[in-house]
Design an enzyme around this catalytic site. Structure first.
Site, mmCIF file in Angstrom:
data_model
loop_
_atom_site.group_PDB
_atom_site.id
_atom_site.type_symbol
_atom_site.label_atom_id
_atom_site.label_comp_id
_atom_site.label_asym_id
_atom_site.label_seq_id
_atom_site.Cartn_x
_atom_site.Cartn_y
_atom_site.Cartn_z
ATOM 1 N N ASP A 38 0.825 -1.209 0.000
ATOM 2 C CA ASP A 38 0.000 0.000 0.000
ATOM 3 C C ASP A 38 0.862 1.263 0.000
ATOM 4 O O ASP A 38 0.557 2.236 -0.686
ATOM 5 C CB ASP A 38 -0.937 0.004 1.216
ATOM 6 C CG ASP A 38 -2.005 -1.076 1.079
ATOM 7 O OD1 ASP A 38 -2.215 -1.557 -0.057
ATOM 8 O OD2 ASP A 38 -2.618 -1.447 2.102
ATOM 9 N N LEU A 84 -18.815 -27.981 -21.298
ATOM 10 C CA LEU A 84 -18.286 -29.335 -21.171
ATOM 11 C C LEU A 84 -19.420 -30.302 -20.911
ATOM 12 O O LEU A 84 -20.398 -29.949 -20.252
ATOM 13 C CB LEU A 84 -17.327 -29.408 -19.975
ATOM 14 C CG LEU A 84 -16.020 -28.635 -20.079
ATOM 15 C CD1 LEU A 84 -15.310 -28.626 -18.739
ATOM 16 C CD2 LEU A 84 -15.131 -29.275 -21.132
ATOM 17 N N GLU A 118 -7.972 -31.124 -13.589
ATOM 18 C CA GLU A 118 -7.944 -29.784 -12.986
ATOM 19 C C GLU A 118 -9.187 -29.629 -12.133
ATOM 20 O O GLU A 118 -10.211 -30.244 -12.423
ATOM 21 C CB GLU A 118 -7.984 -28.711 -14.089
ATOM 22 C CG GLU A 118 -6.786 -28.731 -14.999
ATOM 23 C CD GLU A 118 -7.013 -27.898 -16.261
ATOM 24 O OE1 GLU A 118 -8.019 -27.151 -16.334
ATOM 25 O OE2 GLU A 118 -6.190 -28.015 -17.171
ATOM 26 N N LYS A 120 -12.557 -27.991 -11.123
ATOM 27 C CA LYS A 120 -13.548 -27.196 -11.847
ATOM 28 C C LYS A 120 -13.946 -26.047 -10.921
ATOM 29 O O LYS A 120 -14.598 -26.251 -9.897
ATOM 30 C CB LYS A 120 -14.759 -28.037 -12.216
ATOM 31 C CG LYS A 120 -15.729 -27.285 -13.091
ATOM 32 C CD LYS A 120 -16.718 -28.248 -13.717
ATOM 33 C CE LYS A 120 -17.628 -27.557 -14.703
ATOM 34 N NZ LYS A 120 -18.393 -26.463 -14.160
ATOM 35 N N TYR A 230 -6.870 -21.538 -17.467
ATOM 36 C CA TYR A 230 -6.736 -22.953 -17.809
ATOM 37 C C TYR A 230 -6.705 -23.228 -19.306
ATOM 38 O O TYR A 230 -6.743 -24.366 -19.727
ATOM 39 C CB TYR A 230 -7.853 -23.773 -17.148
ATOM 40 C CG TYR A 230 -9.251 -23.202 -17.295
ATOM 41 C CD1 TYR A 230 -9.864 -23.130 -18.526
ATOM 42 C CD2 TYR A 230 -9.942 -22.737 -16.180
ATOM 43 C CE1 TYR A 230 -11.127 -22.606 -18.656
ATOM 44 C CE2 TYR A 230 -11.221 -22.206 -16.308
ATOM 45 C CZ TYR A 230 -11.810 -22.149 -17.542
ATOM 46 O OH TYR A 230 -13.062 -21.622 -17.680
ATOM 47 N N CYS A 410 -57.079 -18.859 -5.477
ATOM 48 C CA CYS A 410 -55.808 -18.225 -5.842
ATOM 49 C C CYS A 410 -55.421 -17.270 -4.714
ATOM 50 O O CYS A 410 -56.223 -16.415 -4.340
ATOM 51 C CB CYS A 410 -55.962 -17.467 -7.158
ATOM 52 S SG CYS A 410 -54.581 -16.363 -7.497
ATOM 53 N N CYS A 413 -55.663 -13.368 -6.252
ATOM 54 C CA CYS A 413 -56.894 -12.674 -6.657
ATOM 55 C C CYS A 413 -58.145 -13.317 -6.054
ATOM 56 O O CYS A 413 -59.250 -12.794 -6.226
ATOM 57 C CB CYS A 413 -56.996 -12.622 -8.183
ATOM 58 S SG CYS A 413 -57.321 -14.232 -8.916
ATOM 59 N N CYS A 428 -54.898 -20.940 -11.296
ATOM 60 C CA CYS A 428 -55.832 -19.834 -11.129
ATOM 61 C C CYS A 428 -56.355 -19.548 -12.531
ATOM 62 O O CYS A 428 -55.577 -19.236 -13.427
ATOM 63 C CB CYS A 428 -55.105 -18.621 -10.570
ATOM 64 S SG CYS A 428 -56.027 -17.093 -10.836
ATOM 65 N N CYS A 433 -55.655 -11.971 -13.370
ATOM 66 C CA CYS A 433 -55.040 -12.029 -12.037
ATOM 67 C C CYS A 433 -53.713 -11.251 -12.079
ATOM 68 O O CYS A 433 -52.897 -11.459 -12.982
ATOM 69 C CB CYS A 433 -54.789 -13.492 -11.685
ATOM 70 S SG CYS A 433 -53.796 -13.725 -10.225
HETATM 71 S S1 IVH Z 1 -12.066 -26.016 -19.743
HETATM 72 C C1 IVH Z 1 -13.294 -26.520 -24.049
HETATM 73 N N1 IVH Z 1 -11.217 -26.054 -17.266
HETATM 74 O O1 IVH Z 1 -16.625 -24.974 -16.568
HETATM 75 C C2 IVH Z 1 -13.066 -26.553 -22.592
HETATM 76 N N2 IVH Z 1 -13.386 -25.168 -17.679
HETATM 77 O O2 IVH Z 1 -18.793 -26.586 -17.795
HETATM 78 C C3 IVH Z 1 -13.452 -25.294 -21.919
HETATM 79 N N3 IVH Z 1 -14.525 -24.306 -15.699
HETATM 80 O O3 IVH Z 1 -17.359 -22.843 -19.247
HETATM 81 C C4 IVH Z 1 -13.477 -25.296 -20.477
HETATM 82 N N4 IVH Z 1 -12.927 -24.762 -14.255
HETATM 83 O O4 IVH Z 1 -16.456 -21.815 -17.082
HETATM 84 C C5 IVH Z 1 -12.224 -25.734 -18.087
HETATM 85 N N5 IVH Z 1 -10.308 -26.109 -15.133
HETATM 86 C C6 IVH Z 1 -11.310 -25.792 -15.943
HETATM 87 C C7 IVH Z 1 -12.500 -25.177 -15.472
HETATM 88 C C8 IVH Z 1 -13.522 -24.895 -16.385
HETATM 89 C C9 IVH Z 1 -14.138 -24.239 -14.413
HETATM 90 C C10 IVH Z 1 -15.836 -23.883 -16.201
HETATM 91 C C11 IVH Z 1 -15.777 -22.999 -17.430
HETATM 92 C C12 IVH Z 1 -16.589 -23.712 -18.478
HETATM 93 C C13 IVH Z 1 -17.438 -24.616 -17.652
HETATM 94 C C14 IVH Z 1 -17.841 -25.847 -18.459
#
Ligand code: IVH
Length: 692
Positions: A38, A84, A118, A120, A230, A410, A413, A428, A433
């Site tokens: 800061d 996906l 990875e 999600k 990703y 309802c 009304c 209803c 309404c």
């Molecule tokens: S790959 C073609 N990797 O999940 C592949 N998506 O259900 C594109 N998301 O729209 C997506 N973590 O918003 C990918 N490690 C990850 C992710 C990920 C979250 C989300 C992303 C996507 C959605 C698909």
């Protein structure tokens, strides 16, 4: 003492602050304290204020810009942002692996596939564009092909590098990832709201989405969003997805550390088991594991089916269940008059969201589950699905629980409620309404309709109560002063709402038709009608959109049941619904009055007609009914459309296939009686992939 060269010091501070950001967000190894950061930041601000010529666009001080005027400009994703496919459970992961192996020509005993697993991240998908080393644009996913330009807000996210640390492999680079609000930041935000006596946010994901679409970047900056990247779009010269993640790291992007290369599906499954529990200790919400084929050549060979890659899948963590108390049951009246019982429960956190209400669908469902007011109940929420009351905990009853009855009138009304023979829904029957009117107007201004940003239930109720809005066209006659006179709407919000109303004056014909709320006409039928109109009413060379819209509206209003039934995808019930709408004196001119109020459709390009689609389902009509395990109905319909097929809403002799999920009802019976082939989700996927 030698005077410090301001330019050199500014450059030094900028480098120091960016390095601190990188160490904090990407390497998770901060080397300076927040206070030190800061202080240095302040010093740079002071220097740049004294020497404005020293400000650079990528200076850390430039992360918070001026508020955005009007809406966010649209951004086209040249490479669509896909979704996906989902896998619920390990069997479906094995099926995915089998499909991948088959697609790559490796038999059941062939070598295993290397995958990258990875987390999600449960946030909002974004795309980041760099030119040279500089961040130039950030966009939301939107519908996958068109998102919104939210650069000013994404600049405030400190984990997003404003400058790349190395020269990128191409002049322009696009990186995709997920922006999210850390649990800590979300909790702190809600604590602050609570202290201010303001309503709390339900979950981090929706708050993130709202924060990314804030008009004022200063608000976004205060919300401490972060990001995990990703995907590197169009990575040339790389062999694997893992290499592209390494490159992202070197360029300065945060890549989630819980990312593993796995040899074969057994290792993948072990990883999903490990993280189903371990994820609870992370400082952000996750809803599954994304599994991707590592080899980019194999990804290219596998390709895509409709809107999802064949080389990746999202494994969804099992639905979370909690117990809470069913405090009361209320009835909500929708735009068709359907009376839906809704459970009010003691607020409880499930799957990252505080749940207060859950739909109970209808009285039969309440009886089947034997739910009573006062019961302890099991509540479940999976992903973004609406929370559901699974069952009552019968052992916990003490006799004070009350059996609930559907009201005979309802609640809005007072008209006597009706339940027709063979129907599960109580309605209803009063078309005037107020609940139906408000429901209809909200449908009109909602997402699938005219999409008027900011026009929600509370505002609509006031507009209807004060008789400022009786029908859709009235919305377009509201001025800023009138809007400002509404409760809880200041000048600024009134101006913003007015602006979104103006922006909604032009929408595609399908959306306008859908917004009218014609009985039996949903999104797909509205698109069918619009396509038919584009062919029926060719647009003249010099014709304005307004003039074309009027001719198209005339054509639709005057279409006979026979003409409508001949439209692909429309059966006799739907056709009669449309005819009834345009025969009723109260609704027949709704569309024309909208055009009078200055609404117009985006007209087809002169001289074009709708081309027949190509793809594995070309020329085929499919009806989707019931709940499919791994895809929503609208995703299934979109996939059918992408494969060149035609998703219709009613079963007729012209239907080629019925895709039936759980709780399929009369459409299934009808298809069976007509001898139409019935498919499940796997059958549909096989068709989409051209496997049959
Ligand atoms: S790959 C073609 N990797 O999940 C592949 N998506 O259900 C594109 N998301 O729209 C997506 N973590 O918003 C990918 N490690 C990850 C992710 C990920 C979250 C989300 C992303 C996507 C959605 C698909």
């Amino acid at each position: 003492m030698t005077a410090i060269d301001p330019a050199a010091r500014a450059a030094e501070l900028r480098a120091l602050l960016e390095e601190a950001n990188h160490r904090y967000h990407v390497l998770d190894a901060p080397t300076i304290s927040d206070r030190e950061y800061d202080l240095r930041f302040r010093e740079l601000v002071d220097l740049e204020t004294a020497h404005p010529e020293l400000v650079t666009p990528d200076s850390p001080t430039q992360r918070v810009g001026a508020p955005v005027e009007g809406g966010f400009p649209p951004v086209r994703h040249d490479v669509p942002m896909l979704s996906l496919g989902n896998a619920f459970g390990h069997d479906e992961l094995r099926e995915f692996d089998a499909r991948v192996r088959k697609g790559l020509g490796r038999g059941a005993d062939g070598p295993s596939v290397t995958y990258v697993c990875e987390l999600k991240i449960d946030g909002l998908a974004i795309s980041l564009r760099y030119e040279g080393r500089r961040f130039v644009r950030g966009a939301t996913r939107g519908d996958g092909t068109r998102g919104e330009d939210v650069t000013a807000n994404l600049r405030t996210v400190r984990a997003i590098p404003m400058r790349l640390r190395e020269d990128p492999p191409a002049d322009a680079l696009e990186v995709r990832g997920e922006v999210y609000m850390p649990r800590g930041a979300f909790a702190a935000l809600n604590e602050q709201l609570e202290r201010d006596g303001r309503p709390l946010y339900a979950n981090a994901r929706n708050t993130t989405a709202g924060t990314v679409r804030q008009k004022d970047p200063a608000v976004t900056a205060g919300r401490r969003l972060s990001v995990w990247t990703y995907q590197l779009v169009g990575a040339n010269g790389l062999a694997t997805h893992s290499e592209s993640l390494d490159l992202l790291l070197r360029l300065g992007f945060p890549v989630n550390p819980v990312t593993r290369r796995m040899d074969g599906i057994d290792q993948v499954i072990a990883f999903t088991e490990e993280w189903a529990e371990a994820r609870r200790d992370l400082d952000y919400e996750t809803d599954g594991i994304v599994i991707k084929v590592d080899s980019l050549a194999d990804q290219a060979a596998l390709g895509f089916v409709s809107r999802a890659p064949r080389w990746a899948i999202a494994y969804k963590f099992p639905a979370e269940q909690v117990t809470t108390r069913l405090e009361d049951i209320d009835v909500y009246v929708g735009r068709t008059g359907a009376m839906t019982p809704v459970a009010h429960v003691t607020p409880v956190l499930v799957g990252g969201t505080t749940v207060r209400n859950a739909t109970l669908h209808n009285i039969d469902e309440i009886r089947r589950k034997d739910l009573r007011v006062g019961d302890t109940v099991v509540l479940q929420r999976a992903g973004d699905v609406i929370p559901e009351v699974v069952a009552a905990v019968v052992e916990a009853r003490d006799g004070s629980e009350r059996i609930w009855e559907m009201p005979s009138q309802c609640p809005v009304c007072g008209t006597g409620a009706l339940r027709e023979e063979g129907e599960v829904v109580t309605r209803c029957p009063n078309p005037y309404c107020p609940a139906q009117r408000i429901g209809g107007l909200l449908h009109f201004s909602g997402r699938g309709g005219m999409d008027v940003d900011g026009l929600g239930g509370k505002i609509m109720m006031q507009l209807v109560d004060r008789e400022l809005v009786r029908e859709p066209a009235d919305i377009f006659r509201l001025d800023v002063e009138t809007l400002e006179s509404l409760e809880r709407l200041g000048r600024k919000s009134a101006e913003n709402l007015h602006r979104s109303i103006q922006a909604a004056r032009q929408r595609p014909m399908g959306r306008i038709v859908n917004s009218l709320g014609i009985r039996h006409v949903g999104e797909q039928t509205a698109i069918d009608l619009a396509a038919w109109l584009a062919g029926e009413v060719p647009r003249g060379e010099h014709e304005t959109e307004a003039d074309w819209s009027r001719r198209a509206a005339d054509r639709l209003r005057d279409a006979s049941v026979d003409e409508l039934t001949a439209v692909s995808g429309i059966g006799p019930v739907v056709a009669q619904g449309i005819r009834r709408f345009f025969d009723d004196e109260h609704t027949r001119d709704t569309l024309h009055r909208l055009l009078d109020a200055g609404v117009s459709a985006e007209a087809p390009t002169p001289g074009t007609s709708t081309e027949p689609a190509t793809g594995p389902l070309s020329g085929k009509t499919l009806v989707v009914t019931g709940t499919l395990p791994g895809m929503s109905r609208s995703d299934a319909e979109e996939a059918i459309r992408d494969a060149g097929g035609h998703p219709a809403s009613s079963v007729s002799a012209r239907t080629d296939y019925l895709v039936a999920g759980d709780k399929a009802g009369s459409k299934l019976t009808k298809a069976e009686s007509l001898g139409i082939p019935v498919l499940d989700e796997d059958g549909l996927r096989a068709l989409l992939e051209g496997r049959t």
